[in-house]
Design an enzyme around this catalytic site. Structure first.
Site, PDB file in Angstrom:
ATOM      1  N   HIS A 227     -81.576   2.333-112.121  1.00 30.28           N
ATOM      2  CA  HIS A 227     -81.070   1.892-110.824  1.00 30.28           C
ATOM      3  C   HIS A 227     -82.170   1.601-109.809  1.00 30.28           C
ATOM      4  CE1 HIS A 227     -76.693   2.388-111.179  1.00 30.28           C
ATOM      5  NE2 HIS A 227     -76.952   3.416-111.978  1.00 30.28           N
TER       6      HIS A 227
ATOM      7  N   LYS B  48     -68.628  -5.509-101.686  1.00 28.90           N
ATOM      8  CA  LYS B  48     -67.445  -5.108-100.928  1.00 28.90           C
ATOM      9  C   LYS B  48     -67.261  -6.004 -99.703  1.00 28.90           C
ATOM     10  CE  LYS B  48     -68.615  -0.469-102.387  1.00 28.90           C
ATOM     11  NZ  LYS B  48     -69.462   0.661-101.993  1.00 28.90           N
TER      12      LYS B  48
ATOM     13  N   THR C  90     -74.047  -2.436-103.934  1.00 25.98           N
ATOM     14  CA  THR C  90     -72.605  -2.587-104.156  1.00 25.98           C
ATOM     15  C   THR C  90     -71.888  -2.902-102.852  1.00 25.98           C
ATOM     16  OG1 THR C  90     -72.276  -0.188-103.948  1.00 25.98           O
ATOM     17  CG2 THR C  90     -72.507  -1.086-106.176  1.00 25.98           C
TER      18      THR C  90
ATOM     19  N   LYS D 179     -84.785  -0.801 -97.370  1.00 23.39           N
ATOM     20  CA  LYS D 179     -83.534  -1.475 -96.988  1.00 23.39           C
ATOM     21  C   LYS D 179     -83.665  -2.169 -95.634  1.00 23.39           C
ATOM     22  CE  LYS D 179     -80.622   1.639 -99.732  1.00 23.39           C
ATOM     23  NZ  LYS D 179     -79.984   0.685-100.645  1.00 23.39           N
TER      24      LYS D 179
ATOM     25  N   LYS E 171     -75.561   1.504 -94.901  1.00 24.42           N
ATOM     26  CA  LYS E 171     -76.109   1.926 -96.189  1.00 24.42           C
ATOM     27  C   LYS E 171     -77.118   3.038 -95.930  1.00 24.42           C
ATOM     28  CE  LYS E 171     -77.286  -2.303 -96.983  1.00 24.42           C
ATOM     29  NZ  LYS E 171     -77.225  -2.973 -98.268  1.00 24.42           N
ATOM     30  N   ARG E 172     -77.572   3.657 -96.983  1.00 25.77           N
ATOM     31  CA  ARG E 172     -78.569   4.709 -96.863  1.00 25.77           C
ATOM     32  C   ARG E 172     -79.775   4.208 -96.063  1.00 25.77           C
ATOM     33  NH1 ARG E 172     -82.493   5.863-100.895  1.00 25.77           N
ATOM     34  NH2 ARG E 172     -81.388   4.376-102.239  1.00 25.77           N
TER      35      ARG E 172
END
Length: 981
Positions: free
Chosen positions: A436, A827, A823, A717, A711-712
């Site tokens: 991952h 969504k 993911t 990110k 998100k985290r």
């Protein structure tokens, strides 16, 4: 067991009859309910009947009313567990409110209503749950077992009744009892079993496995406090313990008869028969807690088994306790219990590392013992271990469950008596690995000394696997070039910076000696050939004199070429570097399949992360692009949009067959559809407005564009890029007149959410930075509703279910090549949200499916990143003036007194830890803000924006977890659907 009847008489006119059916094995006893007025002849004088009065107080603020009596047949009406009506559901809820109590009897308020409702749903799931595994046992099917440290499930109630197609019936039943379904469902806490995309993916996968009727099972740990509950204060993020289990969990059932011993520490001894035994040390017990996972429109209900840890009661030292040494008395109990306290405990200390390793081994050991026990039970009297891989598939969700590899081998050899060759072959055919991440810190490496102390037998087994790998590498690359061999071993070995096995060293020494001997022989042959050619000119009596002596031969071999010294010097470990066990390498070596989770990620895995392994075993490597369940992520969280999709595609088939979503493309320009689509989006935005006011106190306008990044929190990110762009926007607004800024900028509400790991200082600085920016902008009267910045605390699945349906722009802006898949991007796209992002992870495939014109692309590509970092290190990077402008603006103190020098400094310089803008925020900043200008321009044309939104939903058909699970089942697990009769 003979069925017996229990009469329970309420003070009202309706009674519940509970029929207890036979129970055996691990199954839950099944209860069937029917409701009818008791006959006057029924009294408490029967040996099997007793009367219980309703003790609910008349002072209750919300009275629990009985539902209307059901129509009577000759034998009464039996509750249909699959599709009961609202009246029988209401009676079931009433029964649980009174006779499965977790609350006092006086009130029937929302918390009690939730638990009673959940327990009534669980009753229905139990029948299918038991039937599913009865059938799997009977058919002895091959089963997949999914091992994951995380399951980010979200709330279960609406998902369960949605999958059972009972949402309407439950809404009506609760209405009869004085409550609203949405309010009742809102009482459920999110299960604190995960953190981010890894755990949510695992939960989507379980939903799809059940929906598609695949025989499968999930394994995880039952964390008492989860990761943490996030509070946002003036100091930024603060962490407190999550209390999700404070009032119990109605979805889980403890299996006190399913428990396994798990050992730590101790030593390995060898018996007279040569077999190894792991003895001594610390023993705990892993106890099973089961959670049902229902499929959609199917009887199949699979299981998520979570392990909780404890020790036997006799471990409590009563003597010490009675002597007042209380801490000493229950020390062993606390050590065992804390294994399942926290998800990802901080691992900066030795104790933290040890606890994490204990967690991972507990998951692996208990799960494998359970899997093996099931295999033996199904095999009956004739257990053939060679058939184990034909009945069992174990999927490791990232590297956390890696220890299942040596644990399976240990059980097969030490407990079941198999040979090394047999155990190693079975393991290789059983386990598979999903990667991952490409981030080095996420490719787990454990200290050899810690592993040796905690799991001594497993280190022995890992050494054996490492030796097998070394021999394979030697066979592939030979021993002529030792420097080349050293490089290959450095890249591929499981044991990093650890001496070679003695047998391998001896073999290498012999190979070097052989090379020297061969070289000498070749030289002798050449000399003999030269001598023969010169024979006619040489005197015969000088032949002996011309032959080289033994001393001459030895002199021709330099001392530096001494084979043993040469081998040892080349392969000697570096005493200044740590000795580590590389878990990802172990997964690749032992697994029969290795998959990435998006096309670009799988390419990076093959070309960079595991390139040497890919060249050795190309057949192992696969791609399985992630997916999310459309039931939860459109069907249940966005019912208004779901109704529109059903109307325009002609049926609800799209909830299972998402290819049907593509049919929306032909209606994308239809004015009627666009009008319905915009109305649904606006209604969802209004829900967000109410939600934000409740959670943060901020009031925002639903007429603004809702721009979301949830998100985290992590540097790669790039929430930092987002907030720097917002600051630039704010600064430009402040430089304009009111008329100018209104003409230039589309109103935006910028929403953030996510948790920074408790010990990740830089990520926590980013959270503080975002909240300070929000506090400044949101209280600036000049800006008004043109720009708002809101950080939503304690982001989880339930928060996502509110935010995603109403989002219009979603940011997926990671540094290219660093996000494996994502993911949340799927969504958002499913819900008609348009993405702005880099060519990273699943963004690449999403853009291909939704169309390049319906995706806002910016930033450097993955294949450019290494060169850009090198350019920076060489001092060649020239920052954009607009980026420098933003940093200077931050340093003026306009955002408050907090010192952001460390954060700004990380974006400067050319090299060094925590500097040099490793994640390329500055490099991508110009492209990012220019792309945001295009977003503003596009949003002004609402007709075209709506078309883009529809095409995003239509193009998301590929990103269903159903599709992904079909691929896993076909290509890795080799299992077939098993439809219950």
């Amino acid at each position: 067991m003979e069925a017996s009847a229990l009469w329970i008489s309420h003070s009202s006119s309706v009674s519940g009859i509970a029929l207890l059916s036979g129970c055996s094995g691990n199954k839950i006893c099944r209860w069937q309910f029917s409701f009818k007025k008791p006959s006057p002849s029924v009294h408490s004088d029967s040996g099997r009947r007793f009367l219980v009065k309703n003790v609910a107080s008349r002072k209750q603020t919300k009275k629990l009313e009985d539902p209307p009596a059901l129509e009577q047949g000759k034998k009464g009406v039996t509750l249909d567990a699959l599709r009961p009506d609202s009246a029988s559901i209401a009676s079931s809820i009433k029964y649980h409110a009174e006779f499965t109590p977790l609350f006092s009897p006086e009130l029937f308020e929302l918390p009690k209503a939730y638990y009673a409702t959940a327990e009534s749903v669980r009753d229905m799931l139990i029948i299918n749950w038991n039937t599913t595994y009865d059938y799997y046992e009977k058919m002895n099917v091959k089963q997949a077992y999914y091992l994951s440290m995380e399951y980010l499930q979200g709330r279960a109630l609406l998902n369960a009744i949605g999958n059972l197609e009972l949402t309407g019936a439950y809404a009506e039943a609760l209405k009869k009892l004085g409550h609203n379904l949405e309010d009742v469902a809102g009482q459920e806490p999110d299960a604190a079993l995960g953190n981010g995309g890894l755990g949510r993916l695992a939960s989507c996968f379980l939903d799809s496995m059940a929906t598609l009727n695949y025989p499968a099972w999930g394994y995880g740990l039952r964390y008492r406090y989860g990761l943490f509950k996030q509070l946002i204060t003036k100091d930024g993020q603060e962490e407190v313990a999550e209390n999700w289990l404070e009032m119990g969990n109605p979805w889980e059932i403890v299996r006190n008869d399913i428990s396994y011993p798990v050992k730590f520490y101790g030593k390995v001894v060898e018996g007279s028969d040569g077999r190894k035994q792991w003895v001594g040390g610390e023993d705990i017990i892993a106890v099973a807690y089961d959670v049902p996972i229902p499929g959609y429109k199917t009887k199949t209900t699979i299981n998520l088994r979570l392990w909780s840890t404890k020790v036997a009661a006799d471990v409590l030292d009563l003597h010490a306790f009675n002597a007042g040494e209380h801490a000493k008395a229950y020390e062993a109990m606390k050590r065992a219990e804390k294994i399942c306290y926290i998800l990802y405990p901080g691992d900066e200390s030795y104790e933290g590392k040890s606890l994490r390793l204990k967690q991972q081994y507990t998951l692996c050991s208990a799960s494998l013992q359970d899997i093996i026990a099931r295999f033996e039970r199904r095999s009956g009297d004739s257990v053939n271990w060679e058939k184990f891989p034909e009945k069992v598939a174990v999927q490791m969700n990232d590297t956390h469950p890696t220890l299942c590899i040596p644990e399976l081998i240990r059980i097969l050899i030490d407990v079941k008596g198999l040979s090394w060759k047999e155990a190693w072959g079975i393991t290789q055919r059983t386990v598979a690995y999903t990667n991952h991440t490409v981030l080095p810190e996420a490719l787990e490496k454990w200290s050899l000394s810690l592993l040796q102390e905690l799991l001594p037998r497993h280190v022995e087994i890992i050494r054996m696997i490492d030796e097998e790998l070394i021999n394979t590498i030697i066979q592939e690359h030979g021993t002529e070039d030792l420097e080349l061999l050293k490089e290959k071993l450095k890249q591929m070995r499981i044991l990093d910076n650890i001496e070679l096995p003695s047998a391998v060293l001896d073999s290498l020494v012999k190979s070097q000696e052989s090379l020297i001997d061969n070289a000498v022989e070749v030289e002798e042959e050449e000399e003999e050939e030269d001598a023969e050619s010169d024979e006619v000119t040489k005197p015969a009596n000088k032949e002996e004199a011309e032959k080289p002596s033994e001393e001459d031969k030895e002199a021709k071999v330099p001392k530096a070429e001494d084979p043993e010294k040469k081998v040892k010097s080349i392969f000697e470990p570096d005493p200044n570097q740590p000795q580590l066990v590389r878990m990802a390498n172990l997964c690749v070596v032992a697994g029969h399949a290795v998959n990435g989770v998006a096309e670009i990620h799988s390419d990076i895995v093959k070309k960079e992360v595991f390139n040497e392994f890919y060249k050795l075993w190309p057949e192992k490597f696969q791609n399985k692009t992630n997916g999310v369940t459309p039931r939860r992520w459109i069907g249940f969280c966005n019912p208004e949009l779901s109704g529109i999709i059903t109307k325009w595609t002609g049926s609800e088939d799209w909830l299972i067959n998402t290819e049907k979503l593509a049919e929306l493309r032909k209606f994308a320009d239809n004015e009627e559809l666009q009008s319905e689509w915009r109305e649904a989006k606006m209604n969802n935005k209004k829900k967000i407005v109410s939600f934000l006011k409740e959670k943060t106190g901020y009031v925002v306008s639903p007429d603004a564009m809702f721009d979301v990044q949830i998100k985290r929190i992590h540097e790669y990110k790039r929430q930092l890029l987002n907030i720097m762009g917002i600051i630039y926007r704010y600064k430009k607004m402040k430089e304009m007149s009111a008329e100018e800024r209104k003409a230039k900028f589309v109103p935006r509400v910028c929403i953030f959410g996510g948790k920074a790991f408790a010990t990740y200082v830089q990520a926590k600085r980013i959270v503080k930075f975002i909240t300070d920016v929000g506090a400044t902008i949101n209280h600036d009267p000049e800006i008004s509703d043109l720009l708002k910045v809101v950080f939503v605390p304690d982001y989880n699945v339930s928060v996502a279910e509110v935010l995603i349906p109403g989002s219009e722009l979603s940011q997926h802006i990671s540094t290219a090549g660093m996000e494996a898949s994502g993911t949340s991007n799927m969504k958002f796209s499913m819900n008609g949200c348009i993405l702005i992002g880099t060519l990273d992870g699943a963004n690449v495939e999403i853009r291909e499916e939704v169309g390049e014109n319906n995706f806002f692309l910016f930033g450097a590509r993955a294949d450019e990143i290494a060169g850009l970092r090198k350019e920076r290190a060489e001092g060649k990077f020239v920052p954009d003036p607009r980026f420098e402008e933003v940093k200077a603006f931050v340093r003026t103190g306009v955002l408050g007194p907090y010192n952001y020098e460390e954060l700004m400094g990380s974006l400067e310089g050319n090299e060094g830890y925590g500097r040099a803008d490793y994640f390329l925020v500055g490099k991508d900043f110009p492209s990012y803000i220019e792309c945001q200008d295009k977003v503003d321009e596009a949003y002004r044309d609402q007709r075209n924006w709506t078309k883009m939104s529809i095409l995003n939903t239509a193009g998301s058909f590929k990103f269903s977890s159903d599709r992904t699970i079909h691929q896993y089942a076909r290509d890795i697990w080799m299992i077939e659907p098993v439809v219950l009769p």
